[in-house]
Design a protein around this motif. Structure first.
Motif, mmCIF file in Angstrom:
data_model
loop_
_atom_site.group_PDB
_atom_site.id
_atom_site.type_symbol
_atom_site.label_atom_id
_atom_site.label_comp_id
_atom_site.label_asym_id
_atom_site.label_seq_id
_atom_site.Cartn_x
_atom_site.Cartn_y
_atom_site.Cartn_z
ATOM 1 N N LEU A 171 0.821 -1.200 0.000
ATOM 2 C CA LEU A 171 0.000 0.000 0.000
ATOM 3 C C LEU A 171 0.857 1.253 0.000
ATOM 4 N N LEU A 172 2.011 1.192 0.664
ATOM 5 C CA LEU A 172 2.927 2.331 0.588
ATOM 6 C C LEU A 172 3.361 2.521 -0.855
ATOM 7 N N ASP A 173 3.643 1.402 -1.514
ATOM 8 C CA ASP A 173 4.007 1.501 -2.920
ATOM 9 C C ASP A 173 2.830 1.993 -3.735
ATOM 10 N N GLY A 174 1.647 1.552 -3.338
ATOM 11 C CA GLY A 174 0.443 2.026 -4.005
ATOM 12 C C GLY A 174 0.292 3.523 -3.824
ATOM 13 N N ALA A 175 0.601 3.983 -2.611
ATOM 14 C CA ALA A 175 0.524 5.420 -2.344
ATOM 15 C C ALA A 175 1.508 6.162 -3.236
ATOM 16 N N ARG A 176 2.667 5.544 -3.411
ATOM 17 C CA ARG A 176 3.660 6.133 -4.312
ATOM 18 C C ARG A 176 3.100 6.186 -5.739
ATOM 19 N N LEU A 177 2.411 5.103 -6.096
ATOM 20 C CA LEU A 177 1.796 5.045 -7.417
ATOM 21 C C LEU A 177 0.724 6.119 -7.551
ATOM 22 N N LEU A 178 0.044 6.396 -6.451
ATOM 23 C CA LEU A 178 -0.979 7.443 -6.454
ATOM 24 C C LEU A 178 -0.360 8.833 -6.432
ATOM 25 N N GLY A 179 0.938 8.899 -6.233
ATOM 26 C CA GLY A 179 1.616 10.178 -6.281
ATOM 27 C C GLY A 179 1.868 10.815 -4.922
ATOM 28 N N CYS A 180 1.586 10.104 -3.817
ATOM 29 C CA CYS A 180 1.913 10.650 -2.497
ATOM 30 C C CYS A 180 3.327 10.183 -2.154
ATOM 31 N N CYS A 181 4.160 11.111 -1.753
ATOM 32 C CA CYS A 181 5.536 10.720 -1.433
ATOM 33 C C CYS A 181 5.599 10.218 0.006
ATOM 34 N N PRO A 182 6.367 9.159 0.237
ATOM 35 C CA PRO A 182 6.563 8.728 1.621
ATOM 36 C C PRO A 182 7.319 9.817 2.392
ATOM 37 N N ARG A 183 6.920 10.071 3.624
ATOM 38 C CA ARG A 183 7.576 11.152 4.369
ATOM 39 C C ARG A 183 8.830 10.657 5.071
ATOM 40 N N LYS A 184 9.538 11.562 5.639
ATOM 41 C CA LYS A 184 10.762 11.208 6.354
ATOM 42 C C LYS A 184 10.429 10.417 7.616
ATOM 43 N N MET A 185 11.157 9.367 7.846
ATOM 44 C CA MET A 185 10.900 8.550 9.029
ATOM 45 C C MET A 185 12.216 8.193 9.716
ATOM 46 N N THR A 186 12.131 8.019 11.011
ATOM 47 C CA THR A 186 13.266 7.527 11.784
ATOM 48 C C THR A 186 12.856 6.193 12.386
ATOM 49 N N LEU A 187 13.808 5.313 12.541
ATOM 50 C CA LEU A 187 13.502 4.052 13.185
ATOM 51 C C LEU A 187 14.507 3.808 14.311
ATOM 52 N N LEU A 188 13.993 3.612 15.506
ATOM 53 C CA LEU A 188 14.832 3.278 16.645
ATOM 54 C C LEU A 188 14.485 1.866 17.077
ATOM 55 N N GLY A 189 15.509 1.066 17.326
ATOM 56 C CA GLY A 189 15.189 -0.301 17.694
ATOM 57 C C GLY A 189 16.306 -0.974 18.456
ATOM 58 N N LEU A 190 16.051 -2.237 18.732
ATOM 59 C CA LEU A 190 17.039 -3.068 19.409
ATOM 60 C C LEU A 190 17.156 -4.383 18.657
ATOM 61 N N VAL A 191 18.321 -4.977 18.754
ATOM 62 C CA VAL A 191 18.505 -6.310 18.185
ATOM 63 C C VAL A 191 17.857 -7.322 19.131
ATOM 64 N N PRO A 192 16.943 -8.147 18.622
ATOM 65 C CA PRO A 192 16.235 -9.111 19.475
ATOM 66 C C PRO A 192 17.052 -10.377 19.691
ATOM 67 N N GLU A 193 16.658 -11.113 20.720
ATOM 68 C CA GLU A 193 17.296 -12.406 20.942
ATOM 69 C C GLU A 193 16.313 -13.537 20.657
ATOM 70 N N ASN A 194 15.173 -13.479 21.349
ATOM 71 C CA ASN A 194 14.231 -14.590 21.289
ATOM 72 C C ASN A 194 12.930 -14.143 20.606
ATOM 73 N N LEU A 195 12.587 -14.811 19.518
ATOM 74 C CA LEU A 195 11.385 -14.420 18.774
ATOM 75 C C LEU A 195 10.369 -15.541 18.739
ATOM 76 N N THR A 196 10.540 -16.522 19.592
ATOM 77 C CA THR A 196 9.608 -17.643 19.553
ATOM 78 C C THR A 196 8.345 -17.290 20.328
ATOM 79 N N LEU A 197 7.329 -18.122 20.151
ATOM 80 C CA LEU A 197 6.046 -17.878 20.778
ATOM 81 C C LEU A 197 6.173 -17.815 22.298
ATOM 82 N N GLY A 198 5.567 -16.808 22.879
ATOM 83 C CA GLY A 198 5.623 -16.644 24.333
ATOM 84 C C GLY A 198 5.668 -15.158 24.652
ATOM 85 N N VAL A 199 5.195 -14.796 25.855
ATOM 86 C CA VAL A 199 5.212 -13.386 26.208
ATOM 87 C C VAL A 199 6.399 -13.088 27.113
#
Lengths: 189, 568
Positions: free
Chosen positions: A104-132
């Motif tokens: 849909l972001l690409d679709g938005a680009r196709l519609l002529g809306c430019c994606p805005r500036k974004m920042t991403l802050l994150g961490l490297v994960p260790e465990n991604l298996t099922l569980g909280v």
């Protein structure tokens, strides 16, 4: 079009899959510890694809919080992406369905809306298996992640104010508890 | 004989994998596998049943509301809570909105690309495209100028080299059959559908606030207050806003989606005799029209066996069981018998090959999905099952719309049991539900006029009011099919919780009697023109609206191929 959001802080990830939930938990901690300034909106986006598009389109600046793998980096290592790197990463990320916001972001680009500036802050994960619950290395890195979000927001002109803490600072693992993130904390539980 | 592996079928790595044997240009044998473990059941054990919906809502990012609905219904069924009429109507509106939204997205943004050749659209004549569009619908955005603009925009987009949704497809494949003008028309409507869905999903915000995960669910009813005199409640203004959104949806579906579906189908009529599948259908039914334990349903509940539309069997949930003979689980009592969800066990036992691998061990266990069966038989679930049960029950709106679509295409009811039948059923359901939604808005207005503002039954909120031990089943028709949650509660906490999701019914592996699941059966006989580009396999699997999105999606800097095929 809805009215624009000057700053959107958007946590991404699945809280049922260990460290994958760190984006949602990060936003929850930010809400718990800080008073958001006017114009800043804090959203736990989970793994919602499509439904996030209006939010993204209405926002002027976006800070995304997420788990990010990085070759060779230890769990809990901070990651910071800007510009095209974010757009690329978000494209990968926002596809929890066969059709996701990526398209849909690409679709938005196709519609002529430019994606805005974004920042991403994150961490490297260790465990991604099922569980909280977060793995210890990631949980220890959460307060610093929240400070980085606050710092990033300050650089963008949004001053978050630390809430006065009550008698006792809650334990970090309690603060990160998924029931709280899901809005389920009830009195006496 | 060539062994083909299509992995992933959805655009997510490691979720759904099809292995097939192809000979003489046809699929001779097929296996469907989900290669990702799911087990929400394990997370829910020991928790407060009133919280379960908030956890199940996070199983899938696309199906948030559906798991919430099934969960609260299961718990209400167990403890005997009875949501009041306003809660029922609000839920119907939320469910209906999800259905309309997902079906439109599925058709235009996923499935259409299996039938519409985007590259061919570049060479279309906008004037001819305009006359084609005007011949099938009076929709206003159909001018030559509009389609010129769409074509130029598409050209510019392709020129950037970043193809986005159009990357990694089989453009130019001989199985694409639409003329360039029809392809360009579809591209135009792809863009309009993008805009439509964005507007329409605001309905959830109107009902549930800004949080993208609806927080308004509550065991016993809903948390949204109804009060004509309050700004922060469902009031007359809210109802007017809902009516507007619903009217726009009705208009888009009747004047764009349905005509497009019929236009595309007319070029692919051979797909009305391809992809038939197991031929038995299960629908839990949806949209309660009254209150109480067994309310009448707008879309009926029932079972159809072996393509026999002359009778609809009542559905008895006690006849549902799940097998793990070919699934990576163990049952304590052995794998040759199925277990009813109340007795369900989720004990993983992965004995598949160590990744990366070429082939699964297909004669042993080969999927993380279990094999649900009804009375021992595989059942297809989804829009086709719902529309067939409604059609065979003589539903006053479904029956004429299905007959009209069949007449337009010049085919008989047997054509419904097919890949194309699934697509047509999805479109017709979208129309029926979009039309019905206004009734629910009106009923809420009538309740408010009568000063009936009740939204929740709080009498069973406290666990002290519950039986010491109780069991409940919650049934829901999610957009992609029948969804059931089963909960066993003891002393106020969850002892066992089992979800049987639509994709488990449809995409599950063989059972203990070696009967194929619906995907597997539907693929038998599917033509494959080019073994290294199995577009036709994707057409049939996509017609079920597959979703395995219940797991981890971590950012990764590696750029992945979206769909890859290996010839082994």
């Amino acid at each position: 079009m809805g009215e624009g959001t000057p700053l959107l802080v958007l946590g991404l990830g699945n809280v049922l899959c260990g460290d994958d939930g760190l984006g949602a938990i990060g936003v929850h901690l930010l809400k718990t510890w800080y008073q958001a300034p006017k114009g800043a909106e804090l959203v736990d986006g989970g793994t919602l694809g499509l439904s996030l598009l209006p939010l993204l389109q209405d926002a002027e600046r976006v800070v995304i919080i997420d788990a990010i793998r990085s070759a060779g980096a230890k769990p809990g290592t901070p990651v910071h992406l800007r510009g095209d790197d974010v757009a690329q990463a978000v494209r990968e990320r926002l596809s929890p369905h066969q059709i996701g916001v990526a398209d849909l972001l690409d679709g938005a680009r196709l519609l002529g809306c430019c994606p805005r500036k974004m920042t991403l802050l994150g961490l490297v994960p260790e465990n991604l298996t099922l569980g909280v619950g977060l793995s210890p290395a990631v949980e220890r890195a959460m307060p610093r992640l929240v400070e980085r979000i606050v710092g990033e927001a300050r650089a963008l002109g949004f001053a978050f104010r630390r809430r006065p803490c009550d008698a006792e600072e809650p334990r970090l693992d309690d603060a990160c508890d998924v029931a709280g993130v899901l809005g389920l904390r009830r009195k006496g539980r | 004989m060539t062994h083909i592996v299509v992995d992933p079928v959805t655009r997510i790595e490691g979720h759904l994998r099809i292995e097939a044997e192809v000979d003489g240009g046809q699929v001779r044998e097929a296996w469907s596998s989900s290669t990702m473990f799911r087990g929400i059941e394990i997370i829910l054990k020991g928790r407060d049943p009133r919280d379960a919906w908030a956890f199940t809502q996070r199983i899938c990012g696309v199906c948030t509301t559906v798991h919430a609905i099934a969960s609260i219904r299961a718990v209400e069924n167990a403890i005997g809570a009875q949501p009041p009429p306003n809660a029922r109507l609000l839920r119907n509106l939320i469910i209906g909105a999800q259905c309309v939204h997902d079906h439109v997205i599925h058709f235009y943004h996923l499935h259409a690309l299996d039938w519409v050749d985007i590259v061919s659209a570049l060479s279309a004549d906008p004037a001819k495209t305009a006359s084609l569009a005007q011949s099938i619908s009076d929709w206003p955005l159909s001018s030559r100028a509009y389609f010129t603009e769409v074509r130029d925009r598409l050209k510019g987009f392709v020129a950037t080299g970043r193809l986005g949704p159009f990357a990694n497809a089989y453009w130019g494949h001989p199985a694409y059959r639409l003329p360039p003008e029809a392809n360009l028309m579809a591209v135009g409507h792809y863009l309009q559908a993008l805009d439509f869905q964005r507007q329409f999903i605001r309905l959830h915000a109107v009902l549930g606030g800004k949080n993208p995960h609806l927080q308004s669910f509550l065991v016993g009813g809903m948390a949204t207050p109804v009060d004509p005199d309050s700004q922060n409640s469902i009031n007359a203004g809210t109802l007017a806003e809902l009516s507007k959104l619903v009217a726009d949806a009705r208009d888009f579906v009747a004047r764009v989606y349905i005509p497009d579906l019929l236009a595309i189908a007319s070029f692919y009529k051979d797909w009305a005799s391809t992809g038939s599948g197991v031929g038995s259908y299960l629908a839990y039914g949806e949209y309660p029209e009254g209150d109480g334990a067994q309310p009448a349903l707008f879309l009926p509940r029932g079972i159809i066996r072996q393509r026999d539309l002359s009778k609809v069997e009542p559905m008895n949930q006690e006849k549902i069981s799940e097998y793990v003979k070919h699934s990576w689980y163990n049952y304590a009592s052995g794998d040759d018998h199925g277990l009813h969800p109340f007795k369900g066990e989720t004990v993983p036992n992965y004995i598949g090959p160590k990744p990366p691998y070429e082939r699964l061990y297909l004669d042993r266990k080969y999927s993380w999905l279990k094999s649900p069966r009804y009375d021992g038989e595989p059942m297809e679930v989804g829009p086709l099952a719902r529309m067939l049960v409604a059609y065979a029950s003589g539903h006053p709106r479904v029956k004429p719309l299905v007959d009209k679509a069949l007449a337009t295409l010049g085919v008989g009811p047997q054509a419904l049991f097919s890949t194309l039948g699934r697509m047509a059923a999805r479109a017709i359901e979208t129309q029926v539900v979009a039309e019905k939604m206004q009734d629910w808005v009106d009923e809420m207005g009538e309740n408010m006029a009568r000063r009936d503002y009740r939204i929740c039954d709080n009498s069973k909120w406290e666990p002290s009011t519950w039986p010491a031990e109780c069991w409940g089943a919650g049934f829901h028709e999610a957009p992609r099919g029948a969804l059931g949650h089963w909960v066993h509660i003891k002393d106020g906490t969850i002892i066992n919780y089992q979800c049987v999701v639509p994709s488990t019914w449809n995409a599950g592996p063989r059972d203990a009697a070696a009967k194929r699941g619906p995907y597997e059966q539907a693929l038998i006989g599917t033509p494959v023109a080019k073994e290294d580009q199995p577009l036709e396999i994707l057409r049939t699997v996509h017609s079920f609206d597959p979703c395995m999105a219940c797991g981890v999606h971590v950012l990764d800097n590696r750029r992945r191929e979206l769909v890859y095929v290996r010839l082994v």
